[in-house]
Design a protein around this motif. Structure first.
Motif, mmCIF file in Angstrom:
data_model
loop_
_atom_site.group_PDB
_atom_site.id
_atom_site.type_symbol
_atom_site.label_atom_id
_atom_site.label_comp_id
_atom_site.label_asym_id
_atom_site.label_seq_id
_atom_site.Cartn_x
_atom_site.Cartn_y
_atom_site.Cartn_z
ATOM 1 N N GLU A 147 -3.526 8.113 5.763
ATOM 2 C CA GLU A 147 -3.523 8.604 4.260
ATOM 3 C C GLU A 147 -4.095 8.192 3.340
ATOM 4 O O GLU A 147 -4.156 8.635 2.320
ATOM 5 C CB GLU A 147 -2.159 9.170 4.269
ATOM 6 N N VAL A 148 -4.254 6.226 3.989
ATOM 7 C CA VAL A 148 -4.338 5.585 2.212
ATOM 8 C C VAL A 148 -6.342 5.035 3.062
ATOM 9 O O VAL A 148 -6.720 5.223 3.746
ATOM 10 C CB VAL A 148 -3.762 4.502 2.508
ATOM 11 N N TYR A 208 0.612 3.833 -2.445
ATOM 12 C CA TYR A 208 0.735 5.422 -1.992
ATOM 13 C C TYR A 208 2.027 6.630 -2.901
ATOM 14 O O TYR A 208 1.319 7.486 -3.290
ATOM 15 C CB TYR A 208 0.422 6.082 -1.343
ATOM 16 N N LYS A 209 3.309 5.842 -2.805
ATOM 17 C CA LYS A 209 4.106 6.692 -3.686
ATOM 18 C C LYS A 209 3.854 6.964 -5.352
ATOM 19 O O LYS A 209 4.547 7.954 -5.365
ATOM 20 C CB LYS A 209 5.815 5.497 -3.236
ATOM 21 N N CYS A 262 0.885 -0.716 0.288
ATOM 22 C CA CYS A 262 0.272 -0.182 -0.006
ATOM 23 C C CYS A 262 1.016 1.480 0.017
ATOM 24 O O CYS A 262 0.422 2.182 -0.309
ATOM 25 C CB CYS A 262 -1.307 0.016 1.276
ATOM 26 N N GLN A 263 1.813 1.059 0.726
ATOM 27 C CA GLN A 263 2.858 2.631 0.744
ATOM 28 C C GLN A 263 3.909 2.544 -0.756
ATOM 29 O O GLN A 263 3.696 4.093 -1.115
ATOM 30 C CB GLN A 263 4.116 1.850 1.708
ATOM 31 N N LEU A 292 -0.963 3.312 8.158
ATOM 32 C CA LEU A 292 -1.423 4.326 6.727
ATOM 33 C C LEU A 292 -2.763 4.465 6.953
ATOM 34 O O LEU A 292 -3.725 4.510 5.973
ATOM 35 C CB LEU A 292 -1.417 3.210 5.418
ATOM 36 N N ASN A 295 -4.212 6.383 -3.938
ATOM 37 C CA ASN A 295 -4.490 6.323 -2.447
ATOM 38 C C ASN A 295 -6.283 6.087 -1.896
ATOM 39 O O ASN A 295 -6.279 6.147 -1.007
ATOM 40 C CB ASN A 295 -4.798 8.423 -2.830
ATOM 41 N N THR A 330 5.523 0.329 -7.457
ATOM 42 C CA THR A 330 5.698 2.419 -7.349
ATOM 43 C C THR A 330 5.196 3.019 -8.987
ATOM 44 O O THR A 330 4.425 3.536 -8.850
ATOM 45 C CB THR A 330 6.447 3.370 -6.908
#
Ligand SMILES: O=C[C@H](O)COP(=O)(O)O
Ligand SMILES: CC(=O)C(=O)O
Length: 212
Positions: free
Chosen positions: A64-65, A35-36, A31-32, A62, A40, A199
């Motif tokens: 922000e997700v 997100y990068k 997920c990170q 996380l 989102n 990513t």
């Protein structure tokens, strides 16, 4: 109430990757990495034993997700993902028992439908954000265009068969609020922990949206 909360949650969500993970740590890293690359929101499915715990861990680590639970098929799973703290749930299809359980739990939810009758039934139960699944197999763009006029209040997240070459055509339909799928996560990269490649693939999706 749930549908207003859902509309707000989905305001900035255009792509919903459908994820199948083997452990919570992998889920967080995945997920990170997405997100990068500008993605989102994620749908972590309950298709693996690690799904439920991964939802709770990603939601916690996380913030922000936007975290959705996928493959939610029965009342027990509705209760479990609500307890895990997800932002909303998603199902591949709709049954009366499932829709009833979701309403009882007041969990924001995107039920899966494959036909106009199923869409109308879900709408009668109070759902106006729906998932068209499996999108390309049941008519894809043609189906979505055909039902826009008779069912103008309904929005769809087509999922199933979308890819880098066709997703924008779906996303640009007026009755599509976001698109879902697994195409942006290559399973070899996931298994190898090749987060940069993930990513990069996510960035390709977000760039394609930005550049149109
Ligand atoms: O199982 C299917 C996934 O939910 C999405 O379909 P996809 O792999 O064709 O994108
Ligand atoms: C089909 C899908 O994305 C789900 O299992 O919820």
């Amino acid at each position: 109430m749930s549908s207003i909360a859902l509309a707000k949650t989905l305001q900035n969500v255009q792509v919903l990757p459908v994820l199948t993970v083997t452990n919570p740590d992998q889920a967080v890293q995945l997920c990170q990495a997405l997100y990068k690359g500008g993605i989102n929101a994620v749908e972590i499915t309950l298709r693996t034993a690690a799904g439920l715990e991964s939802l709770a861990v990603v939601k916690r680590e996380l913030p922000e997700v936007v975290v959705a639970a996928g493959t939610v098929c029965n009342a027990e799973q509705v209760a479990a993902v609500k307890e895990a703290g997800v932002d909303f749930g998603v199902s591949p299809a709709s049954t009366p028992a499932l829709l009833h359980a979701i309403n009882e739990a007041e969990l924001p939810f995107i039920p899966g439908v494959a036909t106009p009758s199923e869409a109308m039934y879900a709408a009668e139960c109070g759902f106006n954000h729906l998932k068209l699944f499996p999108a390309t197999a049941v008519g894809g763009l043609k189906l979505l265009k055909s039902i826009a006029a008779p069912l103008p209040e309904l929005g769809f997240c087509p999922t199933g068969g979308l890819n880098q070459d066709n997703f924008l055509e779906f996303l640009n339909l007026p009755n599509v609020y976001c698109v879902g799928g697994s195409w942006m996560v290559n399973s070899a990269d996931l298994n190898a922990g090749n987060w940069q490649a993930i990513t990069d693939a996510a960035q390709k999706v977000t760039d394609a949206i930005a550049q149109q």
